[in-house]
Design an enzyme around this catalytic site. Structure first.
Site, PDB file in Angstrom:
ATOM      1  N   ASP A   1       7.263  -9.360   8.050  1.00 21.22           N
ATOM      2  CA  ASP A   1       6.924  -8.634   9.262  1.00 21.22           C
ATOM      3  C   ASP A   1       8.331  -8.064   9.659  1.00 21.22           C
ATOM      4  O   ASP A   1       9.251  -8.688  10.077  1.00 21.22           O
ATOM      5  CB  ASP A   1       6.363  -9.467  10.366  1.00 21.22           C
ATOM      6  CG  ASP A   1       5.913  -8.369  11.439  1.00 21.22           C
ATOM      7  OD1 ASP A   1       6.422  -7.393  11.537  1.00 21.22           O
ATOM      8  OD2 ASP A   1       5.034  -9.104  12.165  1.00 21.22           O
ATOM      9  N   VAL A   2       8.725  -6.807   9.333  1.00 21.60           N
ATOM     10  CA  VAL A   2       9.912  -6.152   9.598  1.00 21.60           C
ATOM     11  C   VAL A   2      10.370  -6.337  11.089  1.00 21.60           C
ATOM     12  O   VAL A   2      11.608  -6.134  11.573  1.00 21.60           O
ATOM     13  CB  VAL A   2      10.220  -4.842   9.065  1.00 21.60           C
ATOM     14  CG1 VAL A   2      10.013  -4.804   7.802  1.00 21.60           C
ATOM     15  CG2 VAL A   2       9.134  -3.850   9.998  1.00 21.60           C
TER      16      VAL A   2
ATOM     17  N   ARG B   1       0.776  -1.301  -0.173  1.00 19.53           N
ATOM     18  CA  ARG B   1      -0.011  -0.081  -0.003  1.00 19.53           C
ATOM     19  C   ARG B   1       0.783   1.437  -0.014  1.00 19.53           C
ATOM     20  O   ARG B   1       2.200   1.247   0.269  1.00 19.53           O
ATOM     21  CB  ARG B   1      -0.768   0.034   1.322  1.00 19.53           C
ATOM     22  CG  ARG B   1      -1.819  -1.166   1.416  1.00 19.53           C
ATOM     23  CD  ARG B   1      -2.601  -0.998   2.578  1.00 19.53           C
ATOM     24  NE  ARG B   1      -3.800  -2.022   2.481  1.00 19.53           N
ATOM     25  CZ  ARG B   1      -3.576  -3.094   3.142  1.00 19.53           C
ATOM     26  NH1 ARG B   1      -2.423  -3.659   3.397  1.00 19.53           N
ATOM     27  NH2 ARG B   1      -4.831  -4.067   2.921  1.00 19.53           N
TER      28      ARG B   1
ATOM     29  N   TYR C   1       6.556   9.168  16.730  1.00 22.15           N
ATOM     30  CA  TYR C   1       6.771   8.841  15.288  1.00 22.15           C
ATOM     31  C   TYR C   1       8.172   9.770  14.523  1.00 22.15           C
ATOM     32  O   TYR C   1       8.927   9.253  14.120  1.00 22.15           O
ATOM     33  CB  TYR C   1       5.502   9.310  14.364  1.00 22.15           C
ATOM     34  CG  TYR C   1       5.754   9.228  12.642  1.00 22.15           C
ATOM     35  CD1 TYR C   1       5.705   8.014  12.161  1.00 22.15           C
ATOM     36  CD2 TYR C   1       5.865  10.457  12.077  1.00 22.15           C
ATOM     37  CE1 TYR C   1       5.759   7.806  10.789  1.00 22.15           C
ATOM     38  CE2 TYR C   1       6.376  10.107  10.620  1.00 22.15           C
ATOM     39  CZ  TYR C   1       6.114   8.854   9.941  1.00 22.15           C
ATOM     40  OH  TYR C   1       6.128   8.730   8.708  1.00 22.15           O
TER      41      TYR C   1
END
Length: 273
Positions: free
Chosen positions: A58-59, A14, A150
């Site tokens: 999945d990092v 995405r 973030y």
């Protein structure tokens, strides 16, 4: 005749990752797309059965990242462009965030990118070439209320990537810190975890919402041509802001920071260090 490049893109199902994958395929390149959910790539895989490989990734899982990176390199025989794009957003004030939320934010945005870099560098070193694109954000120059964790996770990746660039340069490996602005991706919806709001911060929360507005940002596909041109450079920059409006905002922040430093230079110089 130009040889098709091989891309390894995380968070490829995405948003920006998907846009980069589509652009690379349109250019005739080959792509290894990594994502936790590969279903959104079904149509793209059907259109490019021989040039798109999809791998569940999945990092956050370091061992799994190494396995997937090895499979990615083996699928087309090499890796030319690695796009460390997988990311998530923790939205909320510093006081509100739980330890679990904070660690989860860094597990994806920082540690996940570190695991990918560690896994691909041996492959790039052996082949004597490669370009790692570390997707951070135009906001790494400073945090903003409610998005501090973030920005912190991306700022950490920014600093580490600068060190990585110095370390791998002797092996013919390039590193670029890609700093996009706000694009219309799932980051602020599907990719966002919100804290439990404290009423004391409601006035600030309202002001932040008014500042951000309702505009979701431009389509991710509009960033892809920039990344394609970047990937084609023989001598790419260490950092690149993606987006004209973002570039202007970063310049404004830099000027404000410089002015603040200069205003307090007299105090700074009282110390000999």
């Amino acid at each position: 005749m130009t040889t098709a490049r091989v891309w390894f893109i995380t968070g490829a199902s995405r948003g920006l990752g998907r846009a980069f994958a589509e652009a690379a395929l349109a250019a005739g390149d080959r792509v290894v797309a990594g994502a936790r959910d590969l279903t959104p790539l079904d149509g793209l895989a059907a259109d490019h059965p021989d040039r798109l490989a999809r791998l569940t990734l999945d990092v956050r899982d370091r061992a799994a990242v190494r396995t997937v990176a090895d499979r990615a390199a083996a699928r087309f025989g090499r890796l030319d462009v690695v796009v460390n794009n997988a990311g998530a957003m923790l939205l909320g004030m510093v006081e509100e965030a739980t330890e679990e939320q904070i660690r989860a934010q860094f597990d994806v945005n920082f540690f996940g990118a570190v695991w990918v870099a560690q896994a691909v560098v041996p492959h790039l070193r052996r082949q004597g070439s490669g370009h790692i694109l570390q997707v951070t954000t135009m906001g790494t120059g400073g945090g903003v209320a409610s998005a501090g964790f973030y920005a912190a996770s991306k700022s950490a990746l920014d600093s580490l990537s600068q060190a990585l660039a110095m370390e791998v340069a002797p092996f013919g490996i390039k590193v670029t810190i890609v700093q996009p602005g706000g694009y219309g991706t799932d980051l602020f919806t599907r990719g966002t975890t919100a804290t439990s709001p404290l009423p004391e911060y409601e006035p600030l929360r309202v002001r932040m919402a008014e500042m951000w507005g309702e505009d979701a940002g431009p389509d991710p596909s509009t960033a892809a041509p920039v990344v394609m041109e970047l990937a084609a450079l023989e001598e790419p920059p260490l950092r690149l802001i993606v987006g004209g409006a973002s570039y202007d905002m970063v310049q404004q922040m830099d000027r404000a920071r410089t002015e603040e430093y200069q205003a307090w230079e007299h105090l700074s110089r009282k110390a000999p260090g």
